[in-house]
Each structure stands twice: as C-alpha cells, then as structure tokens.
Design a protein around this motif. Structure first.
Motif, PDB file in Angstrom:
ATOM      1  N   VAL A  96      38.744  67.464  32.317  1.00  0.00           N
ATOM      2  CA  VAL A  96      38.839  66.470  33.400  1.00  0.00           C
ATOM      3  C   VAL A  96      37.697  65.456  33.253  1.00  0.00           C
ATOM      4  O   VAL A  96      36.655  65.771  32.672  1.00  0.00           O
ATOM      5  CB  VAL A  96      38.786  67.141  34.794  1.00  0.00           C
ATOM      6  CG1 VAL A  96      40.010  68.009  35.009  1.00  0.00           C
ATOM      7  CG2 VAL A  96      37.512  67.965  34.959  1.00  0.00           C
ATOM      8  N   VAL A  97      37.888  64.238  33.781  1.00  0.00           N
ATOM      9  CA  VAL A  97      36.824  63.233  33.669  1.00  0.00           C
ATOM     10  C   VAL A  97      35.703  63.492  34.671  1.00  0.00           C
ATOM     11  O   VAL A  97      34.564  63.096  34.456  1.00  0.00           O
ATOM     12  CB  VAL A  97      37.330  61.784  33.870  1.00  0.00           C
ATOM     13  CG1 VAL A  97      38.278  61.387  32.772  1.00  0.00           C
ATOM     14  CG2 VAL A  97      37.933  61.589  35.229  1.00  0.00           C
ATOM     15  N   ALA A  98      36.033  64.128  35.758  1.00  0.00           N
ATOM     16  CA  ALA A  98      35.045  64.449  36.785  1.00  0.00           C
ATOM     17  C   ALA A  98      35.644  65.495  37.710  1.00  0.00           C
ATOM     18  O   ALA A  98      36.868  65.645  37.786  1.00  0.00           O
ATOM     19  CB  ALA A  98      34.685  63.198  37.599  1.00  0.00           C
ATOM     20  N   VAL A  99      34.753  66.201  38.382  1.00  0.00           N
ATOM     21  CA  VAL A  99      35.183  67.172  39.392  1.00  0.00           C
ATOM     22  C   VAL A  99      34.649  66.698  40.739  1.00  0.00           C
ATOM     23  O   VAL A  99      33.465  66.388  40.862  1.00  0.00           O
ATOM     24  CB  VAL A  99      34.611  68.566  39.063  1.00  0.00           C
ATOM     25  CG1 VAL A  99      34.598  69.438  40.287  1.00  0.00           C
ATOM     26  CG2 VAL A  99      35.418  69.234  37.984  1.00  0.00           C
ATOM     27  N   HIS A 100      35.533  66.635  41.733  1.00  0.00           N
ATOM     28  CA  HIS A 100      35.083  66.371  43.101  1.00  0.00           C
ATOM     29  C   HIS A 100      34.972  67.717  43.796  1.00  0.00           C
ATOM     30  O   HIS A 100      35.967  68.429  43.940  1.00  0.00           O
ATOM     31  CB  HIS A 100      36.093  65.488  43.856  1.00  0.00           C
ATOM     32  CG  HIS A 100      36.125  64.081  43.359  1.00  0.00           C
ATOM     33  ND1 HIS A 100      35.304  63.109  43.847  1.00  0.00           N
ATOM     34  CD2 HIS A 100      36.880  63.495  42.398  1.00  0.00           C
ATOM     35  CE1 HIS A 100      35.544  61.958  43.219  1.00  0.00           C
ATOM     36  NE2 HIS A 100      36.503  62.169  42.332  1.00  0.00           N
ATOM     37  N   GLU A 101      33.764  68.062  44.231  1.00  0.00           N
ATOM     38  CA  GLU A 101      33.567  69.303  44.979  1.00  0.00           C
ATOM     39  C   GLU A 101      33.655  68.964  46.460  1.00  0.00           C
ATOM     40  O   GLU A 101      32.887  68.151  46.975  1.00  0.00           O
ATOM     41  CB  GLU A 101      32.199  69.911  44.606  1.00  0.00           C
ATOM     42  CG  GLU A 101      31.747  71.044  45.512  1.00  0.00           C
ATOM     43  CD  GLU A 101      31.060  70.536  46.780  1.00  0.00           C
ATOM     44  OE1 GLU A 101      31.461  70.968  47.879  1.00  0.00           O
ATOM     45  OE2 GLU A 101      30.140  69.695  46.658  1.00  0.00           O
ATOM     46  N   SER A 102      34.620  69.567  47.143  1.00  0.00           N
ATOM     47  CA  SER A 102      34.803  69.322  48.578  1.00  0.00           C
ATOM     48  C   SER A 102      34.880  70.654  49.307  1.00  0.00           C
ATOM     49  O   SER A 102      35.789  70.912  50.104  1.00  0.00           O
ATOM     50  CB  SER A 102      36.075  68.499  48.830  1.00  0.00           C
ATOM     51  OG  SER A 102      36.093  67.345  48.032  1.00  0.00           O
ATOM     52  N   GLY A 103      33.927  71.528  49.002  1.00  0.00           N
ATOM     53  CA  GLY A 103      33.844  72.827  49.668  1.00  0.00           C
ATOM     54  C   GLY A 103      33.083  72.695  50.979  1.00  0.00           C
ATOM     55  O   GLY A 103      32.757  71.588  51.419  1.00  0.00           O
ATOM     56  N   PRO A 104      32.754  73.836  51.614  1.00  0.00           N
ATOM     57  CA  PRO A 104      32.077  73.804  52.921  1.00  0.00           C
ATOM     58  C   PRO A 104      30.743  73.065  52.863  1.00  0.00           C
ATOM     59  O   PRO A 104      30.057  73.081  51.836  1.00  0.00           O
ATOM     60  CB  PRO A 104      31.858  75.285  53.238  1.00  0.00           C
ATOM     61  CG  PRO A 104      32.882  76.007  52.411  1.00  0.00           C
ATOM     62  CD  PRO A 104      33.080  75.202  51.174  1.00  0.00           C
TER      63      PRO A 104
ATOM     64  N   LEU B  46      30.087  67.691  31.966  1.00  0.00           N
ATOM     65  CA  LEU B  46      31.067  67.344  33.016  1.00  0.00           C
ATOM     66  C   LEU B  46      30.378  66.805  34.273  1.00  0.00           C
ATOM     67  O   LEU B  46      29.456  67.431  34.815  1.00  0.00           O
ATOM     68  CB  LEU B  46      31.904  68.579  33.389  1.00  0.00           C
ATOM     69  CG  LEU B  46      32.882  68.364  34.549  1.00  0.00           C
ATOM     70  CD1 LEU B  46      33.973  67.359  34.170  1.00  0.00           C
ATOM     71  CD2 LEU B  46      33.501  69.680  34.988  1.00  0.00           C
ATOM     72  N   LEU B  47      30.864  65.664  34.736  1.00  0.00           N
ATOM     73  CA  LEU B  47      30.324  65.023  35.936  1.00  0.00           C
ATOM     74  C   LEU B  47      30.800  65.777  37.180  1.00  0.00           C
ATOM     75  O   LEU B  47      32.005  65.990  37.355  1.00  0.00           O
ATOM     76  CB  LEU B  47      30.816  63.570  35.965  1.00  0.00           C
ATOM     77  CG  LEU B  47      30.420  62.692  37.129  1.00  0.00           C
ATOM     78  CD1 LEU B  47      28.908  62.468  37.170  1.00  0.00           C
ATOM     79  CD2 LEU B  47      31.152  61.338  37.020  1.00  0.00           C
ATOM     80  N   ILE B  48      29.857  66.166  38.046  1.00  0.00           N
ATOM     81  CA  ILE B  48      30.216  66.863  39.287  1.00  0.00           C
ATOM     82  C   ILE B  48      29.835  65.965  40.457  1.00  0.00           C
ATOM     83  O   ILE B  48      28.678  65.561  40.597  1.00  0.00           O
ATOM     84  CB  ILE B  48      29.491  68.220  39.400  1.00  0.00           C
ATOM     85  CG1 ILE B  48      29.805  69.095  38.186  1.00  0.00           C
ATOM     86  CG2 ILE B  48      29.890  68.935  40.689  1.00  0.00           C
ATOM     87  CD1 ILE B  48      29.020  70.412  38.151  1.00  0.00           C
ATOM     88  N   LEU B  49      30.823  65.656  41.304  1.00  0.00           N
ATOM     89  CA  LEU B  49      30.604  64.755  42.440  1.00  0.00           C
ATOM     90  C   LEU B  49      30.829  65.527  43.729  1.00  0.00           C
ATOM     91  O   LEU B  49      31.927  66.030  43.969  1.00  0.00           O
ATOM     92  CB  LEU B  49      31.576  63.572  42.356  1.00  0.00           C
ATOM     93  CG  LEU B  49      31.414  62.699  41.111  1.00  0.00           C
ATOM     94  CD1 LEU B  49      32.520  61.655  41.036  1.00  0.00           C
ATOM     95  CD2 LEU B  49      30.043  62.027  41.112  1.00  0.00           C
ATOM     96  N   SER B  50      29.787  65.627  44.540  1.00  0.00           N
ATOM     97  CA  SER B  50      29.924  66.324  45.815  1.00  0.00           C
ATOM     98  C   SER B  50      30.418  65.358  46.886  1.00  0.00           C
ATOM     99  O   SER B  50      29.929  64.238  46.983  1.00  0.00           O
ATOM    100  CB  SER B  50      28.575  66.903  46.244  1.00  0.00           C
ATOM    101  OG  SER B  50      28.715  67.460  47.537  1.00  0.00           O
ATOM    102  N   SER B  51      31.335  65.817  47.715  1.00  0.00           N
ATOM    103  CA  SER B  51      31.822  65.006  48.839  1.00  0.00           C
ATOM    104  C   SER B  51      30.924  65.144  50.058  1.00  0.00           C
ATOM    105  O   SER B  51      31.242  64.576  51.115  1.00  0.00           O
ATOM    106  CB  SER B  51      33.239  65.438  49.246  1.00  0.00           C
ATOM    107  OG  SER B  51      34.149  65.209  48.216  1.00  0.00           O
ATOM    108  N   SER B  52      29.830  65.885  49.936  1.00  0.00           N
ATOM    109  CA  SER B  52      28.982  66.169  51.098  1.00  0.00           C
ATOM    110  C   SER B  52      28.804  64.974  52.022  1.00  0.00           C
ATOM    111  O   SER B  52      28.672  63.838  51.570  1.00  0.00           O
ATOM    112  CB  SER B  52      27.600  66.643  50.620  1.00  0.00           C
ATOM    113  OG  SER B  52      26.737  66.754  51.734  1.00  0.00           O
TER     114      SER B  52
END
Ligand SMILES: NC(=O)c1ccc[n+]([C@@H]2O[C@H](COP(=O)([O-])OP(=O)(O)OC[C@H]3O[C@@H](n4cnc5c(N)ncnc54)[C@H](O)[C@@H]3O)[C@@H](O)[C@H]2O)c1
Length: 321
Positions: free
Chosen positions: A88-96, A117-123
């Motif tokens: 994947v080009v990036a991962v959006h993390e949208s956990g708690p 791998l780019l990890i992007l938090s939705s925090s």
C-alpha cells in the motif's frame, strides 16, 4: 509486495480501524478510484462499513464528482493486518483515541510492514511525538487529521513529531492532495492541533455566554449559524477582522480598534466543566435538538456540508480564500 505507484493513477491504501473515521477514509479512497485494504478486529466491522458506504454514497458522489455511480464494494477488502499493510502507498490508522492503543497498533504494523511504509494517524489531538515514541521507524509516522464527514470536508491537518522526517511529511502531502484534500501543515505540534483549537475557542465562549445568561441556547446557536459562519465561508477569522478595518484593512483595525479588541479579549470567559456547567449543557442540548434524533442531526449536518463543498467545486480551486 511493491506499492502501487503514485504516478497519478489509482493506488492501494491501507486502513487500520474502520469506525466512523476509517469508514470515511474508505469512502474517500473508493470515491477517488483507489483500492482499499481494511483491517478492524471488531465483530461486524465489514458489514457496518459496507452499510455505511451504501447509505452515504449519494453524498459521496456530490462531494467527489468523479466517484462511480455505485459503491465499488469490489475495490475494498477486509483482511488481516499483515495484508492491509502490504503493497500500500500509506496506511491510515483510525483506531481508538488513546496513546497506548495507537502505540500497540503501530507495533503490530511495524512487525509486518516494509520499514518505509508511511503511517498516518487520524488522531484528533494527540501529540505525534508521543505516538511515535516507541516505534522502530518513528520517522514514518505523521498525523493526518481529517474532519467528519471525511469524504466531504476538504481539510486535513498534517503534522509530524520530533522524529518525523521531512520526506514522510512530503509523501503524506502528496498522497493527501491526490485524494483531493486541502492540506494544512502545522509548523509544530500542539495539542488539539489547529481546527479543534479554533473550534473550542468558540465553544468556550458559547458556554460562558450560556452560563452568564447572556442568551438562551437557541439564540447562541443562531448567532453562530446566521451570524458568524456565513461570513467565514469566504475567508476566515483573519479575513473578517481585516474587513472590519474598512479601506485601510488590518492596518485600520490595528490603528483604531486595538484597545477595544484587547478589552473584548480580556472579557472572554474561561468556564470549566463543573457539575453545574455539565447540567446546563445537557439541558441546552435537549432544548436545541428536541424532536430530532442524532441520526437526523447528523444527516442534516452532512447534507449542509456537502452543499457547501459543491459550492467550492462550482467556484473553482482556491475559491474559499
Ligand atoms: N469521530 C470524529 O469526528 C473524529 C474526527 C477526526 C479524528 N478522529 C480520530 O479518528 C480516530 C478514530 O475515531 P472514530 O471516531 O472513527 O472512532 P470509532 O470508535 O468509531 O472507531 C475506532 C475503530 O477502531 C477499531 N479498533 C480498535 N482496536 C483496533 C486495532 N487494534 N486495530 C484496528 N482497529 C481497531 C474499532 O473496532 C473501531 O471500529 C481517533 O483517533 C479519533 O480521535 C475522530
């Protein structure tokens, strides 16, 4: 697996966590033609996400005019975490929204993913330096904070922590821009980021006016909806202030209104969430929302948001400035 490239065509995006925000990212990516690999351990997460997509797709099509007519369910796969972070080009993390929960998710991702791998938090407000503190490759973690409904609201706030690389921030900006997002980069990390800080400054004064008996709940809402926000569609708070200075603009404001503005600022309230405030807020909400369910309120908000986004589309790029 080699990531699908970002040469302008569709790519593969990983989503970890598919609640309100993860499903919103799914709608955004699918609307833009991408493939989605999603992971969420909750029972029924896939069913819930697919039902959400079906329900909101008419609005997605208005917010993203190039979106296909029908929900492209076939371009989304719910899978194990290892597969959702592969190729994947990036991962959006949208956990708690909790530092320990997010750190545990990053550890699980790092155990499976390519080190680049780019990890992007939705925090919505946690400090990226705290989020990345226990990572093996903290340079690839940035916060990309969207607003709900994610598929409609253009803004994403992008910020890194102390260990985030410029390369990751640039890659994140490229990825988000390709998804049609209007990226606002914060120059330093600050709790609540920018949009929540601006919003809660207004919320704080609304609560102060409510508690001081300046106006009732419905009138406080009307002041925002019919008075404040329409003038903040074309330019924001600073543009509004500039216009208050007449032909001299902000120079006129500074020359003529500085002491008056200081007086108003000094008079603003600083309420805290005492039991009395909490009780008053609940009563105010009951009064304002009477007769409308949360689902109705949400649908009305999303419809109004999409109508505004359509106006941005009609006016062309940069129209809101
Ligand atoms: N709700 C909003 O308006 C909003 C807006 C902007 C940002 N955010 C942020 O987005 C993030 C998600 O918020 P939300 O409102 O979607 O919450 P949510 O509770 O709706 O969704 C969280 C999801 O994460 C899943 N999850 C839990 N543990 C997991 C794990 N180990 N791996 C993968 N998934 C896991 C849950 O099953 C759930 O589906 C939070 O950080 C929140 O602060 C929320």
């Amino acid at each position: 697996m080699t990531p699908h490239t970002q040469g302008g065509g569709p790519v593969r995006v990983g989503l970890i966590g598919a609640g309100v925000i993860g499903s919103g990212w799914a709608a955004t990516c699918l609307g833009r033609g991408d493939q989605v690999l999603a992971h969420d351990p909750a029972d029924g997460a896939e069913t819930r996400t697919r039902a959400y997509l079906t329900a909101v797709w008419p609005l997605v099509r208005r917010a993203i005019p190039s979106a296909p007519k029908e929900v492209p369910h076939g371009r989304m796969t719910f899978t194990a975490l290892a597969d959702a972070v592969d190729g994947v080009v990036a991962v959006h993390e949208s956990g708690p929204e909790s530092v320990p929960a997010k750190r545990a998710i990053y550890a699980a991702i790092e155990a499976e993913a390519d080190p680049g791998l780019l990890i992007l938090s939705s925090s919505g407000g946690l400090m990226p330096s705290e989020l990345q503190a226990e990572m093996t490759h903290p340079e690839r973690l940035a916060v990309a904070h969207p607003l709900s409904p994610v598929y409609a609201l253009p803004l994403v706030e992008l910020l890194g922590g102390r260990l985030t690389s410029q390369q990751s921030l640039q890659a994140a900006e490229t990825h988000l821009t390709r998804l049609g997002k209007r990226v606002v980069r914060l120059r330093r990390e600050v709790s609540g980021y920018l949009t929540n800080r601006l919003t809660f400054a207004l919320v704080r004064e609304a609560v102060h006016c409510l508690m001081e008996g300046v106006a009732g709940p419905a009138d406080i809402e009307d002041a925002v909806v019919y008075g404040v926000t329409p003038r903040w569609v074309q330019g924001g708070a600073l543009t509004s202030l500039t216009l208050a200075g007449g032909p001299a603009g902000m120079r006129g404001v500074v020359d003529h209104f500085s002491s008056a503005i200081d007086g108003w600022w000094n008079d603003l309230g600083t309420p805290t969430m005492t039991p009395e405030v909490a009780t008053a807020l609940i009563a105010a909400a009951d009064q304002i929302t009477a007769g409308r369910s949360p689902e109705q309120l949400l649908a009305q908000r999303d419809e109004a948001t999409v109508a505004l986004v359509e106006r941005f589309h009609a006016a062309g790029p940069g129209a809101a400035n």
